[in-house]
Design a protein around this motif. Structure first.
Motif, PDB file in Angstrom:
ATOM      1  N   VAL A   7       6.658  -5.192  -1.139  1.00 53.31           N
ATOM      2  CA  VAL A   7       7.030  -6.501  -0.592  1.00 53.31           C
ATOM      3  C   VAL A   7       8.368  -6.420   0.140  1.00 53.31           C
ATOM      4  CG1 VAL A   7       7.769  -8.842  -1.195  1.00 53.31           C
ATOM      5  CG2 VAL A   7       5.703  -7.886  -2.215  1.00 53.31           C
ATOM      6  N   VAL A   8       9.356  -5.821  -0.515  1.00 56.51           N
ATOM      7  CA  VAL A   8      10.700  -5.741   0.079  1.00 56.51           C
ATOM      8  C   VAL A   8      10.672  -4.929   1.370  1.00 56.51           C
ATOM      9  CG1 VAL A   8      13.050  -4.891  -0.243  1.00 56.51           C
ATOM     10  CG2 VAL A   8      11.876  -6.039  -2.125  1.00 56.51           C
ATOM     11  N   GLN A   9      10.043  -3.757   1.343  1.00 58.93           N
ATOM     12  CA  GLN A   9      10.043  -2.902   2.533  1.00 58.93           C
ATOM     13  C   GLN A   9       9.223  -3.507   3.664  1.00 58.93           C
ATOM     14  OE1 GLN A   9      10.311   1.457   2.143  1.00 58.93           O
ATOM     15  NE2 GLN A   9       9.527   1.174   0.066  1.00 58.93           N
ATOM     16  N   THR A  10       8.104  -4.132   3.335  1.00 63.11           N
ATOM     17  CA  THR A  10       7.278  -4.763   4.369  1.00 63.11           C
ATOM     18  C   THR A  10       8.049  -5.868   5.073  1.00 63.11           C
ATOM     19  OG1 THR A  10       5.252  -4.275   3.126  1.00 63.11           O
ATOM     20  CG2 THR A  10       5.109  -5.962   4.828  1.00 63.11           C
ATOM     21  N   ILE A  11       8.779  -6.669   4.314  1.00 66.68           N
ATOM     22  CA  ILE A  11       9.566  -7.760   4.906  1.00 66.68           C
ATOM     23  C   ILE A  11      10.631  -7.204   5.850  1.00 66.68           C
ATOM     24  CG2 ILE A  11      11.265  -9.555   4.390  1.00 66.68           C
ATOM     25  CD1 ILE A  11       9.651 -10.181   1.869  1.00 66.68           C
ATOM     26  N   PHE A  12      11.370  -6.199   5.395  1.00 68.33           N
ATOM     27  CA  PHE A  12      12.468  -5.672   6.210  1.00 68.33           C
ATOM     28  C   PHE A  12      11.970  -4.949   7.457  1.00 68.33           C
ATOM     29  CE2 PHE A  12      15.218  -6.547   2.636  1.00 68.33           C
ATOM     30  CZ  PHE A  12      16.459  -6.759   3.239  1.00 68.33           C
ATOM     31  N   ILE A  13      10.808  -4.313   7.386  1.00 68.29           N
ATOM     32  CA  ILE A  13      10.311  -3.549   8.526  1.00 68.29           C
ATOM     33  C   ILE A  13       9.565  -4.421   9.523  1.00 68.29           C
ATOM     34  CG2 ILE A  13       8.720  -1.703   9.228  1.00 68.29           C
ATOM     35  CD1 ILE A  13       9.430  -0.350   6.529  1.00 68.29           C
ATOM     36  N   PHE A  14       8.696  -5.285   9.039  1.00 71.33           N
ATOM     37  CA  PHE A  14       7.821  -6.019   9.946  1.00 71.33           C
ATOM     38  C   PHE A  14       8.366  -7.378  10.371  1.00 71.33           C
ATOM     39  CE2 PHE A  14       5.106  -2.759   8.248  1.00 71.33           C
ATOM     40  CZ  PHE A  14       4.378  -2.368   9.366  1.00 71.33           C
ATOM     41  N   THR A  15       9.624  -7.646  10.043  1.00 72.90           N
ATOM     42  CA  THR A  15      10.314  -8.783  10.660  1.00 72.90           C
ATOM     43  C   THR A  15      11.249  -8.292  11.764  1.00 72.90           C
ATOM     44  OG1 THR A  15      11.962  -8.701   8.873  1.00 72.90           O
ATOM     45  CG2 THR A  15      10.195 -10.324   8.669  1.00 72.90           C
ATOM     46  N   LEU A  16      11.217  -6.989  12.048  1.00 70.95           N
ATOM     47  CA  LEU A  16      11.926  -6.441  13.199  1.00 70.95           C
ATOM     48  C   LEU A  16      11.158  -6.802  14.465  1.00 70.95           C
ATOM     49  CD1 LEU A  16      12.674  -2.854  11.822  1.00 70.95           C
ATOM     50  CD2 LEU A  16      14.333  -4.715  12.059  1.00 70.95           C
ATOM     51  N   PHE A  31       1.581  -2.330   3.802  1.00 68.78           N
ATOM     52  CA  PHE A  31       1.794  -3.051   2.539  1.00 68.78           C
ATOM     53  C   PHE A  31       1.022  -2.391   1.402  1.00 68.78           C
ATOM     54  CE2 PHE A  31       0.384  -6.411  -0.428  1.00 68.78           C
ATOM     55  CZ  PHE A  31       1.630  -6.822  -0.909  1.00 68.78           C
ATOM     56  N   PHE A  32      -0.266  -2.112   1.628  1.00 64.01           N
ATOM     57  CA  PHE A  32      -1.075  -1.511   0.569  1.00 64.01           C
ATOM     58  C   PHE A  32      -0.732  -0.029   0.371  1.00 64.01           C
ATOM     59  CE2 PHE A  32      -3.743  -5.250   1.396  1.00 64.01           C
ATOM     60  CZ  PHE A  32      -3.914  -5.691   0.091  1.00 64.01           C
ATOM     61  N   PHE A  33      -0.415   0.667   1.462  1.00 60.68           N
ATOM     62  CA  PHE A  33       0.025   2.057   1.324  1.00 60.68           C
ATOM     63  C   PHE A  33       1.256   2.146   0.427  1.00 60.68           C
ATOM     64  CE2 PHE A  33       3.413   4.872   2.938  1.00 60.68           C
ATOM     65  CZ  PHE A  33       2.913   6.088   2.506  1.00 60.68           C
ATOM     66  N   GLY A  69      -2.937  -5.892  11.125  1.00 59.34           N
ATOM     67  CA  GLY A  69      -3.572  -4.756  10.466  1.00 59.34           C
ATOM     68  C   GLY A  69      -2.570  -3.687  10.090  1.00 59.34           C
ATOM     69  N   CYS A  70      -1.590  -3.461  10.965  1.00 60.28           N
ATOM     70  CA  CYS A  70      -0.548  -2.467  10.702  1.00 60.28           C
ATOM     71  C   CYS A  70       0.296  -2.894   9.497  1.00 60.28           C
ATOM     72  CB  CYS A  70       0.322  -2.316  11.939  1.00 60.28           C
ATOM     73  SG  CYS A  70       1.436  -0.904  11.908  1.00 60.28           S
ATOM     74  N   THR A  71       0.656  -4.171   9.486  1.00 58.34           N
ATOM     75  CA  THR A  71       1.438  -4.714   8.369  1.00 58.34           C
ATOM     76  C   THR A  71       0.672  -4.585   7.058  1.00 58.34           C
ATOM     77  OG1 THR A  71       2.415  -6.337   9.883  1.00 58.34           O
ATOM     78  CG2 THR A  71       2.708  -6.730   7.523  1.00 58.34           C
TER      79      THR A  71
END
Length: 311
Positions: free
Chosen positions: A156-165, A101-103, A95-97
Motif C-alpha cells: 500500500v505504502v509503495q504503491t501510493i508513493f510510486i503511482f501518485t508520481l 500492488f499484488f506483486f 493495470g500497471c498499478t
C-alpha cells in the motif's frame, strides 16, 4: 505528495525485445516454467491438504508458500508471455498499478514466510520435545496473518508513493513488468522521496527477515553439530536443506535488486535478475521441496497411481 496528474494512460512493456531472435525460444521456456509452477504448487497444496500426515506446521507453511508462489507467478508470467508474441505489449495505467500492488504483496509475504519457516525449523531441531506446544495451530495462523499483513502494508505504502508520481512523457517501460526501478526512472516528477521510501521499506523488511533466517540457522547448525551420530546429523540437516536452498536464491536476488542506492540501477541487467524471484523460484520450490522429501515423493506416487489406475 503530488496528486496524480499523469497524461499517460498506458505503458509499453519492452520485455526482452532487444533480443528478437530469442523471442520464440524464450516464450516456450517461460511458458513451461509457468506451467511447472502451476502444476507443482497446486499439487503440493492438494497433497498437504488431503493427507493427514502433512497436517503439521512445516507443511502448513509449505502449503501457504505454494499459494503465494502461484499468486506471484500469475501476477507476472501472463503479461511477460505477451511481450514475446506482441510487437508492442501494452498495459494500462490501472493495470500497471494493480500488477505492482499484488506483486509487492506476494513478494514481501514470501520473504516473511521464509523467515517464519526458518523459525519453524529452528523450533523443530532445537526444541523437538516442545515443538508442537510452541508451534500451536493458533501461533501458525497468527504468523501467516502477520506475513500477509506485512506484505499488504508494504504494498500500500509503495504503491501510493510510486503511482501518485507524474508520468507525462515516455510511456515505454524497459522491463517485463511494472517494477519500482523502471517506474521511477520513467517518471517526470521528483522521485527522491519515492526512492527513499522504497529503499527504507525494502531494506527494513529484507534485513529483518534475512537476519531472522540467519540467526535461526546459526542456532540450527550449532544444535546439529551437538548430535552425536552422523546419521542423526544428516537427518536433521536434510529437513532444512530444501528451505535453505530457497532462502539463498530468494534473498540473494532480492537484496541485490533492491537494497542499493537508486543511482546503481541498471535496468537491462535487472531484468535478468528479476526473472529469478518473480518466475523461476516459484517453479523451483515444488521441485526443491519434493525431490528432497521422501514423504512428499511417496504421496505423489500414491496419488498418481490412484489417478492412472483409478484405485
Amino acid at each position: 505528495m503530488q496528486t496524480n496528474q499523469t497524461t499517460v494512460t498506458e505503458f509499453i512493456l519492452v520485455g526482452f525485445m532487444d533480443h528478437p531472435e530469442l523471442q520464440i525460444p524464450l516464450f516456450i521456456i517461460f511458458l513451461l516454467i509457468y506451467l511447472i509452477t502451476l502444476v507443482g504448487n497446486i499439487g503440493i497444496t492438494i497433497l498437504t491438504k488431503i493427507y493427514a500426515r502433512f497436517h503439521t506446521p512445516m507443511y502448513f507453511f509449505l502449503r501457504n508458500l505454494s499459494i503465494i508462489d502461484i499468486s506471484l507467478s500469475t501476477t507476472i508470467a501472463p503479461k511477460l508471455l505477451t511481450t514475446f508474441v506482441k510487437e508492442h505489449s501494452t498495459i494500462s495505467f490501472t493495470g500497471c498499478t494493480t500488477q505492482f500492488f499484488f506483486f509487492a504483496i506476494f513478494v514481501t509475504t514470501e520473504g516473511c514466510l521464509l523467515a517464519v519457516m526458518a523459525y519453524d525449523r529452528f523450533t523443530a531441531i532445537c526444541n523437538p520435545l516442545l515443538y508442537f506446544v510452541i508451534m500451536s495451530k493458533k501461533l501458525c495462523i497468527l504468523l501467516i496473518i502477520a506475513a500477509y499483513a506485512c506484505g499488504f502494508a508494504s504494498s500500500v505504502v509503495q504503491t501510493i508513493f510510486i503511482f501518485t508520481l507524474n508520468f507525462c512523457s515516455s510511456n515505454t517501460i524497459n522491463h517485463f513488468f511494472c517494477d519500482v526501478p523502471s517506474m521511477l526512472q520513467l517518471s517526470c516528477s521528483d522521485t527522491h522521496i519515492a526512492h527513499f521510501v522504497h529503499f527504507v521499506i525494502s531494506t527494513a523488511i529484507a534485513l529483518t527477515t534475512f537476519l531472522t533466517v540467519l540467526i535461526s540457522y546459526i542456532a540450527i547448525v550449532i544444535a546439529i553439530l551437538k548430535i552425536s551420530s552422523a546419521q542423526g546429523r544428516y537427518k536433521a540437516f536434510s529437513t532444512c536443506a530444501s528451505h535453505l536452498t530457497t532462502v539463498i536464491i530468494f534473498f540473494g536476488t532480492i537484496i541485490f535488486m533492491y537494497i542499493r542506492p537508486g543511482s546503481n540501477f541498471s535496468l537491462d541487467k535487472d531484468k535478468i535478475i528479476s526473472v529469478f524471484y518473480t518466475v523461476v523460484i516459484s517453479s523451483l520450490n515444488p521441485l526443491i521441496y519434493s525431490l528432497r522429501n521422501r514423504e512428499v515423493k511417496d504421496a505423489v506416487s500414491r496419488m498418481l497411481n490412484k489417478i492412472i489406475f483409478l484405485k
